[in-house]
Design an enzyme around this catalytic site. Sequence first.
Site, mmCIF file in Angstrom:
data_model
loop_
_atom_site.group_PDB
_atom_site.id
_atom_site.type_symbol
_atom_site.label_atom_id
_atom_site.label_comp_id
_atom_site.label_asym_id
_atom_site.label_seq_id
_atom_site.Cartn_x
_atom_site.Cartn_y
_atom_site.Cartn_z
ATOM 1 N N TYR A 56 0.816 -1.213 0.000
ATOM 2 C CA TYR A 56 0.000 0.000 0.000
ATOM 3 C C TYR A 56 0.852 1.266 0.000
ATOM 4 C CZ TYR A 56 -2.886 3.873 1.317
ATOM 5 O OH TYR A 56 -3.482 5.105 1.308
ATOM 6 N N HIS A 86 -3.353 16.417 -3.650
ATOM 7 C CA HIS A 86 -3.807 16.578 -2.275
ATOM 8 C C HIS A 86 -3.609 17.996 -1.742
ATOM 9 C CE1 HIS A 86 -4.212 12.318 -2.460
ATOM 10 N NE2 HIS A 86 -4.424 12.164 -1.159
ATOM 11 N N ASN A 198 1.161 11.869 4.846
ATOM 12 C CA ASN A 198 0.634 11.223 6.048
ATOM 13 C C ASN A 198 1.394 11.762 7.252
ATOM 14 O OD1 ASN A 198 -0.247 7.795 5.095
ATOM 15 N ND2 ASN A 198 -1.348 9.702 4.870
ATOM 16 N N TYR A 280 -16.744 34.260 43.868
ATOM 17 C CA TYR A 280 -16.009 33.077 43.422
ATOM 18 C C TYR A 280 -14.882 33.415 42.452
ATOM 19 C CZ TYR A 280 -19.643 29.945 45.301
ATOM 20 O OH TYR A 280 -20.504 29.250 46.112
ATOM 21 N N ARG A 283 -12.232 34.251 44.992
ATOM 22 C CA ARG A 283 -11.991 33.244 46.018
ATOM 23 C C ARG A 283 -11.567 31.893 45.424
ATOM 24 N NH1 ARG A 283 -16.841 30.952 49.389
ATOM 25 N NH2 ARG A 283 -17.779 32.852 48.578
ATOM 26 N N PHE A 329 -1.436 7.725 11.566
ATOM 27 C CA PHE A 329 -1.751 9.076 11.118
ATOM 28 C C PHE A 329 -3.031 9.622 11.740
ATOM 29 C CE2 PHE A 329 -3.056 5.990 7.762
ATOM 30 C CZ PHE A 329 -4.400 5.933 8.111
ATOM 31 N N GLU A 413 -12.068 5.814 4.463
ATOM 32 C CA GLU A 413 -11.714 6.627 5.624
ATOM 33 C C GLU A 413 -13.013 7.044 6.299
ATOM 34 O OE1 GLU A 413 -9.086 9.565 3.960
ATOM 35 O OE2 GLU A 413 -7.795 8.008 3.100
#
Length: 503
Positions: A56, A86, A198, A280, A283, A329, A413
């Site tokens: 792959y 990409h 990746n 608060y 405090r 990844f 994915e």
Amino acid sequence: MTTTHFISSEILELSTVGDILFQNKKIELSKGAIKKIEACRNYLDEKIKNTDHPIYGINTGFGSLCDVKISNDKLTELQENLVMSHACGLGDRVPKQIVKLMLLLKVQSLSYGHSGVQLKTVQRLIDFYNNDILPIVYTQGSLGASGDLAPLAHLALPLIAKGEVLYKDEVWESNEILSKFNWESIELQSKEGLALLNGTQFMSAYGIHLLLKSYKLSYFADLIGSISLDAFDGRIEPFNELVHLVRPHKGQLKTAQRVREFLEGSELISQDKAHVQDPYSFRCIPQVHGATKDTLDFVHKTFKTEINAVTDNPNIFVGDDEIISGGNFHGQPLALALDYLKIAVAELGNISERRIYQLVSGLRGLPAFLVDNPGLNSGFMIPQYTAASIVSANKQLATPASIDSIVSSNGQEDHVSMGANAATQCFDIVNNVERILAIELLNASQALYFRNPLKSSDLINSFLESYRSEVQFVSEDKVFYKLMKKTVHFIDDFCIENDLLFD
């Protein structure tokens, strides 16, 4: 002083990253890193030469195209096509300091010898880093799995003479900058495009940058909160160590101790009080600020692990003769940590705005809106509005990004982290909280003038002396945004001058 940091297998600490960045050190591969990179590349070349099996991302397509076998003579084209296709980022440019961190962290991850890249590819990334040649990367486009594909594609484009870079604050076409430095473009070999794309370096770079800044803001929240406490004629008893030893959260103990140290010797804090308790927002400073400190510790641990890890895919194990496709990844650890950081830092702003509100409310002998002649003067009325607006925006940004996922790549994915969205949201929150704290400092400094002749502690007086050389007492209405911006710049400058980078 060493001006070069050697990339090696030694643990990269957050403080080391801060040192590299703020001392503007060059980076260089150690001999051990060079050996690992070369051994992994040689192994991969031999593996491809001697096998016809699909591996792959090395001799196959990507994502849902993982079953498409690619011939050996097309492997360079495959990797270059991957980088170009990409590079789909949009939106704002990623800030320069974060792009530089992305380069550093990508080199660190590739140096472990499990990614199969050429030595000259890693060296060119180092060349970019050392010469402040910063690829133009965009904030939108990453799902946080399979890593930060789109942002890292933009980071990698200049290697093959594509895309744009920022050099000396000017935008250059990548082929022009390569020509200027007499560098040839890199001919990507098998697996290299995937190794570059990746990974989690977009999320990681944001996380490291924001952690460094959040530690600074944690310190300033304690300091400015202490000034507000004194200006509000608050009580010191809630910061007594005995209170916190019976609920001994680390951050709570540290915050209470720090406030006691800041206020030691103050005439105001030690005077008799007409009131029994404080609100608060005063405090409970140790409990609220302390919880943020404990969150920072958790986020620190997560990102320290990540920046010392291999996050591309597949992973190559030379000694075991294995090439394994996994999921390192996936950004889920970072997405959860960034969401946690968003919430924790936003709370520093939330409680700060409440202290601002108390200071302008005309209570405990302070004039309404901290100005003489209220009515004629609006005084500090609207800076509180601004802080409230920012706090509300932070609440919207703090909604967890990691609870969302969306299917991509034809279902291959099918679960993603959305950690990149968490990172950019966190960036806005951290910067927003700095602005809120600046408004609180502006108000607290003003309020303390009305406590004269009683004084705060020597430490606070010294700090305010520096601040008041930039922002003086407001006796009548002024253009307030200029004072607020000056205060933000003062906080930034004070941090750099006093080395408040990591605490």
